[in-house]
Design a protein around this motif. Sequence first.
Motif, PDB file in Angstrom:
ATOM      1  N   ARG A   7       0.838  -1.199   0.000  1.00  0.00           N
ATOM      2  CA  ARG A   7       0.000   0.000   0.000  1.00  0.00           C
ATOM      3  C   ARG A   7       0.871   1.246   0.000  1.00  0.00           C
ATOM      4  O   ARG A   7       1.919   1.293   0.623  1.00  0.00           O
ATOM      5  CB  ARG A   7      -0.902   0.026   1.238  1.00  0.00           C
ATOM      6  CG  ARG A   7      -2.222  -0.701   0.978  1.00  0.00           C
ATOM      7  CD  ARG A   7      -2.951  -0.941   2.275  1.00  0.00           C
ATOM      8  NE  ARG A   7      -3.904   0.115   2.637  1.00  0.00           N
ATOM      9  CZ  ARG A   7      -5.013   0.365   1.976  1.00  0.00           C
ATOM     10  NH1 ARG A   7      -5.308  -0.300   0.878  1.00  0.00           N
ATOM     11  NH2 ARG A   7      -5.857   1.296   2.382  1.00  0.00           N
ATOM     12  N   GLN A  42       0.767   5.799  -0.368  1.00  0.00           N
ATOM     13  CA  GLN A  42      -0.089   6.920   0.012  1.00  0.00           C
ATOM     14  C   GLN A  42       0.589   8.253  -0.292  1.00  0.00           C
ATOM     15  O   GLN A  42       1.805   8.348  -0.298  1.00  0.00           O
ATOM     16  CB  GLN A  42      -0.327   6.813   1.524  1.00  0.00           C
ATOM     17  CG  GLN A  42      -1.270   7.828   2.076  1.00  0.00           C
ATOM     18  CD  GLN A  42      -1.509   7.591   3.565  1.00  0.00           C
ATOM     19  OE1 GLN A  42      -0.754   6.854   4.211  1.00  0.00           O
ATOM     20  NE2 GLN A  42      -2.547   8.203   4.089  1.00  0.00           N
ATOM     21  N   THR A  44      -3.668   0.320  -3.218  1.00  0.00           N
ATOM     22  CA  THR A  44      -2.981  -0.967  -3.172  1.00  0.00           C
ATOM     23  C   THR A  44      -2.221  -1.208  -4.465  1.00  0.00           C
ATOM     24  O   THR A  44      -2.717  -0.900  -5.549  1.00  0.00           O
ATOM     25  CB  THR A  44      -4.040  -2.080  -2.986  1.00  0.00           C
ATOM     26  OG1 THR A  44      -4.782  -1.763  -1.814  1.00  0.00           O
ATOM     27  CG2 THR A  44      -3.399  -3.448  -2.823  1.00  0.00           C
TER      28      THR A  44
END
Length: 468
Positions: free
Chosen positions: A72, A74, A275
């Motif tokens: 993941r 971000q 993801t």
Amino acid sequence: MVRPAIGLEVHLHLKTKTKMFCSCALHYGDAPNTHVCPVCLGLPGSLPVANREAVEKGLLLALALGCEIPERTQFHRKNYFYPDLPKNYQISQYDRPIGTGGVLELGEKKIRIRRIHLEEDAGKSLHPEGGEHSLVDLNRAGAPLVELVTEPDIESPEEAREFLRRLQAIARTLGVSDASPEEGKMRADVNVSLRRPDGTLGTKVEIKNLNSFKSVQRALEYEIQRQKKILERGGVVEQATLGFDEKSGKTYLMRTKETESDYRYFPEPDLVPFTISEAWLSELKEEMPELPAERSRRYQEAGVRPYDAEILAYDLELAPFFDAALKTGADPQKLANWLNADVKGYLTQREVTLAETGLTPENLAKLVRLVEAGTITGRVAKEILPEVMQGADPERLVEERGLKAVTDEGAIRALVEKVVAENPQVVEQIKAGKAKAINALLGQVMKATRGTAPPDLVRRLLEEAIGR
Ligand SMILES: [Zn+2]
């Protein structure tokens, strides 16, 4: 001896159709502020959407450098005020970058990559000469970038330059970036400290916004000397951010460094974490072309010395040419020698690219073969190279001009005896122990045969004639 510890922070403009978080076209050189929209202008209520193409290109680079890719990832906001940053924050990545822990090989040496992350570029401030105001062009605001940070594993200014050259070759091979410093599509910040005698790192100084590989090298050379002098006097190197003045070749103080907390990083609330699936990564891996490091290994397996293989593999103009020449079956090391020495010398001297010449892989292979088979001497080969570079077929040149190597030993012997008889003084010198004087006689025989006599044979016959 003090060893410098150098780390690089490189920004590469990703080669995408649109910006990082909006659908504005990425166009450089157009009229100012013609590729802007509410998102990249930072207007209230506008929402960013991540550009899949940019994410994929960033991932490709991370994969090519052997980075670990997190499941993941971000985006974060990095807050600071700058006139060409309309939102007053930059969308960047913080603790979840798209890649960590990679490696870029400099031959045997490995430079560790700490991280690779995605972010957006700022606009451009323009300062018209003589004007009392500045202008802002936001065409570049929101352009997609990858930032790559190395560990301080680089130990000299030359190595820093080589690292950048190789990174450029990798980015271009992947097609993820033009990586052209001259267009501002590749920019580097460097940090440098000197290692103390006990091996620990000294105070780190950063030099910002270097826009050519040569500037990186020069700025580092200057800065390493500056720090050495301070330490030799028993002084203390201050932590600071420096600029580099191209004209004087000196670094100057920009500011004492801000700390990370000054940026008030926080997760970008308008973009959810996402993801990176295994399936997505395998798709990307399938797209991956042969990388320069792999190419270098392939060349070495074909019998090319590591030194030459490395040079050719990272030269994106010579590599495809070399590959085509290899297919002819000519000796790989001999081909490499010609390309890296004579052909490159020709290109450098005339400031042309290989594509601008008429040289074909087939003709280079023919030239190599003619020498290998003893049909022509190396000297004749070098003499006809300029014409072969202009498109001439070496076999035809040799045929038309009678440049075949003279194999008739009797004819060469007669010539040798004539030269020896005409140069009694030189012969005396040789007999008196000045062995190198034989080269003068050798030159005369070669000249008389237009370079077609094999030099080893001429040398042997000269030695026999002089009676040594
Ligand atoms: Zn936009």
